[in-house]
Design a protein around this motif. Structure first.
Motif: not given
Length: 850
Positions: A387, A390-392, A534-539, A773
């Motif tokens: 997790c 993927l996120v960070y 970049k990672g999913l956190v940008q969403y 977030s």
């Protein structure tokens, strides 16, 4: 903040390396550890009874037994002293805690008081130097002397009995050849015995349950024993029964020839003529003399060997026994003869001990628990690590490296402290993995905010670490308060969970602000990034516009309705209390043919008069859970239940786990659980009030109380068993919810300082959105760890983990819709922080670089 001197770098990595080295023996096979040089660390964590099998037994000294024994001794002393003083008396009786005697001639009253004065002499000096008098003398009327046991005297006797019992129990347990038993005082009148890795827990109970008062007494043959049973035994004699089946009655003279105190040795041997197991004994010089004299004077008569008021054997004296040694024969097996020898060598207990709590785990179930704990840990770690990656992205890798070091430090500290690792302790480590990344999430989200405001990457990370420090410390300290309370109110495995959770909190804060920051600094120097990885956190938007305050009244209404409904439900529906709180027995068994037979077991136990027995199948290998309600006969009756079930089912089932809680302990555990939750609320109120304002403290406590009520409602509605683990689950939810609430409150306080003229509802709404977030990501990682525990951690902790999973959702909801909006109702004002604003501005303006 991103600069590290050489000595800081060396110190950080020295701590991490030491943690890895000390934790490494826990994953190495024993053969590898044995081959290591002597200077290498080889110590491993001690496994709890639920992981390696064994017995946890809590014994209580029978206070009334000591009182009765002391009253009998007092009567004998009064009789002897008055006879020696040639004083006539009558009416020597004892009732309650008093013994009284009437002097026949009133003129001898003063003489009698003088003769009996030794009975009221101090028996010991107290802790503060005050003398402890065991008996007090009163004279309700002339010539009537009444001796009453004092509370101090009874406590003195109990304390002495516990101390002596610990020594006797230690000798008995050590005779069994067990490794590293724990025998210690627990409270004023209790003794805790923990024996890990024990193959035969039933034998331990039999060894501990016997007082082992051995006496040699003459058999009274003046009248037939049946006549004594039907009528009245002659004065100075008592009817006792043998250990045979059926028992044989004997009329035994009360006079003791020799007692077990005169034994110097006892060994299990075999009779050379019959090859039957016997116990050979040897007296000391005094005992040999008295025994030889008695046998010389009573040739042709029977004498009885009595153990705990039961006749083991009653042989005839054919000739004087003057050698000071002999044999005890009976219907012994090799093991029973050896057990009797163990008891005699260890000595008699000074008072009866009652088993008030028993928790026994078989070695097979312990191996299954270890396997389940390892699998749950690996799956939970994989989910959390995946997790974060993927996120960070690259920062997720840094967080995972810090997480690995964090786990190593937890294991190292547990190893150094000699703490016991239990299955809930493994759950605490897995849960810590989920919560540990929270500190990194708070820091990284702060960095994103700083970058979004146009600052450079170096300034963003510098400011992010600096601004997150107070939030991380406050959030983790509140959880640490819960862990400390959980440790002091919990027992056994619950304490193991509290220890790992508490250590994990400390190591988490350390790794977040040292190792993570150092890794980020190295990453900056080597790759010189210009943008946030970049990672999913940008969403996840940094400043969403969700109108939380618009829906606050709906949240209040929903929570109020749910809370009232749960409280109302408690009046019409009761908890499914476990044995921790209502007493009784819980027995986990496995069919030897691996076929589940709940109906057959229910029918077989139905004829034992044990009350409403519940038999439930679980698992896929013929496993059954038997619950027997508390019995009316008190603590001793609870142990009889287990013996009956074992006798009925032992041929067809293996007993994997036994828990017995008597009514005495169950009431105490219920009270302790209530006190634990109440103390946690008060402690959190005081801390948050101290760190923020009273409105914040009250809001946090109300929202947390809401979470507790909802969790309680889940237990009632779903009929989940409510036990000590449930209390631990509720306290864990309190810790998580407060952690979440403190992060939000910290942001609200900061926003109030920044926007003094903004209406309070808008301030709260902005703060909730800015921390959203972090709330989502932390909840996600914790849930991933909990899901791994729920599906792979085994049946023992599944209900415990389920309650925490529900609590994560409830705690997140209350932080957003209860804790924050409550500040509006409490008239929180921006000017409360006016004095702090200048300090905050000055701190922000300071250049970074430590």
């Amino acid at each position: 903040m991103l600069y590290f001197s050489r000595w800081k770098t060396i110190l950080i990595w020295a701590v991490v390396a030491l943690g890895v080295i000390l934790s490494l023996p826990n994953i190495l096979p024993q053969s590898t550890l044995d081959s290591l040089p002597g200077w290498a660390p080889k110590r491993t964590m001690t496994l709890g009874l639920d992981l390696q099998g064994g017995s946890h037994i809590l014994l209580a000294v029978d206070r009334q037994d000591l009182v009765n024994e002391r009253l009998n001794a007092t009567r004998d002393d009064i009789r002897t002293l008055l006879r020696d003083a040639r004083i006539g008396y009558t009416g020597l009786t004892g009732t309650g805690r008093s013994v009284q005697v009437r002097v026949r001639d009133a003129a001898d009253a003063e003489k009698a008081r003088t003769a009996l004065a030794p009975l009221t002499q101090p028996v010991s000096s107290g802790v503060l130097g005050n003398a402890i008098t065991e008996l007090s003398l009163g004279e309700p009327e002339p010539g009537l002397l009444r001796f009453t046991l004092t509370d101090e005297g009874v406590n003195y006797r109990v304390n002495s009995a516990v101390t002596q019992s610990i020594e006797v129990i230690g000798r008995r347990v050590n005779e069994l050849g067990t490794t590293e038993p724990v025998i210690q005082r627990s409270g004023a009148d209790r003794i805790l015995v923990q024996v890990p890795g024990l193959e035969d827990p039933q034998r331990l109970k039999e060894i501990l349950g016997q007082t082992a008062k051995l006496t040699f007494q003459m058999v009274d043959q003046s009248v037939p024993v049946q006549e004594a049973i039907n009528g009245r035994p002659p004065a100075g004699s008592t009817v006792m029964y043998s250990t045979d089946d059926p028992p044989v009655p004997y009329l035994i003279e009360n006079r003791i020839i020799v007692s077990g105190e005169n034994l110097v040795d006892a060994q299990a041997t075999f009779n050379q003529q019959t090859s039957e197991p016997v116990v050979s004994f040897r007296f000391d010089a005094r005992g040999a003399g008295r025994f030889g004299q008695a046998t010389q004077q009573n040739v042709g008569r029977l004498f009885a060997i009595v153990l705990d008021n039961q006749v083991i054997s009653a042989p005839r004296i054919n000739e004087p026994i003057i050698g000071g040694s002999g044999q005890i024969s009976g219907n012994f097996t090799t093991q029973s003869a050896n057990d009797l020898a163990v008891l005699l060598r260890a000595g008699a207990l000074p008072a009866d001990l009652t088993i008030v709590e028993e928790r026994t785990v078989g070695p097979s179930l312990g191996a299954d628990s270890i396997a389940a704990g390892k699998l749950a840990s690996l799956v939970g770690a994989a989910l959390v690590v995946g997790c974060m990656l993927l996120v960070y992205g690259k920062l997720g890798l840094i967080a995972n490296l810090a997480l690995a070091a964090n786990v190593a430090l937890i294991i190292a500290v547990l190893t150094m402290l000699g703490a016991t690792l239990t299955l809930p302790g493994i759950a605490g480590i897995v849960l810590t993995m989920g919560m540990a990344v929270d500190s990194n999430v708070i820091i990284f989200e702060r960095v994103r905010e700083e970058r979004n405001q146009g600052r450079s990457m170096v300034q963003s990370f510098d400011g992010g670490f600096q601004r997150a420090l107070a939030t991380v410390v406050d959030a983790n300290f509140t959880t640490l308060i819960i862990a400390v309370i959980l440790f002091y109110m919990g027992t056994g495995p619950v304490r193991g969970f509290a220890v790992t959770l508490g250590i994990g909190i400390v190591t988490t804060v350390f790794t977040a602000f040292t190792l993570t920051r150092w890794l980020v600094a190295v990453w900056f120097r080597k790759w010189r990034p210009l943008e946030f990885p970049k990672g999913l956190v940008q969403y996840l938007p940094l400043n969403p516009r969700i109108p939380f305050m618009r829906y606050r009244n709906y949240g209040f209404a929903l929570s109020g309705f749910a809370s009232i409904a749960v409280v109302g439900l408690l009046f019409v529906s009761d908890f499914n209390y476990g044995i921790d709180f209502k007493g009784g027995s819980l027995i986990e068994m496995q069919s030897r043919d691996h076929v589940s037979k709940p109906g057959e077991v229910r029918d077989r136990l139905g004829g034992l008069n044990l009350g409403e027995v519940q038999v439930q199948a679980f698992g896929e290998q013929g496993e059954l859970m038997v619950r027997v309600p508390t019995q009316e006969g008190g603590d001793n009756a609870e142990q009889t239940v287990v013996d009956k079930v074992r006798m009925e089912l032992s041929d067809d089932f293996d007993f994997r786990r036994i828990e017995v809680v008597g009514p005495t302990v169950s009431g105490e555990l219920a009270w302790t659980g209530t006190i634990g939750i109440t103390l946690s609320m008060l402690a959190l109120l005081v801390y948050i009030w101290f760190r923020f304002e009273w409105q914040f403290g009250l809001g946090a406590v109300i929202s947390t109380a809401h979470d507790v009520i909802i969790i309680v409602g889940v237990y009632v509605v779903l009929g989940l068993e409510f036990n000590l683990s449930s209390i631990a689950a509720i306290l864990t939810v309190i810790g998580y919810s407060i952690n979440d609430t403190v992060v939000i409150y910290d942001r609200i306080r900061e926003t109030l300082r920044k926007y003094k003229k903004m209406p309070i509802d808008e301030v709260i709404n902005i703060s909730l959105n800015q921390t959203l977030s972090r709330t989502i990501l932390t909840g996600l990682t914790v849930l991933l760890a909990l899901i791994a525990l729920y599906f792979f951690g085994g049946e023992v902790i599944s209900s415990f983990v389920f309650a925490i999973i529900v609590g994560v959702f409830v705690g997140t909801y209350s932080s957003l819709f209860i804790a924050g909006p409550l500040l509006i109702l409490f008239k929180l004002r921006p000017d409360m922080f006016e004095n702090e604003k200048s300090t905050a501005i000055a701190a922000t303006a300071q250049p970074s670089g430590s």
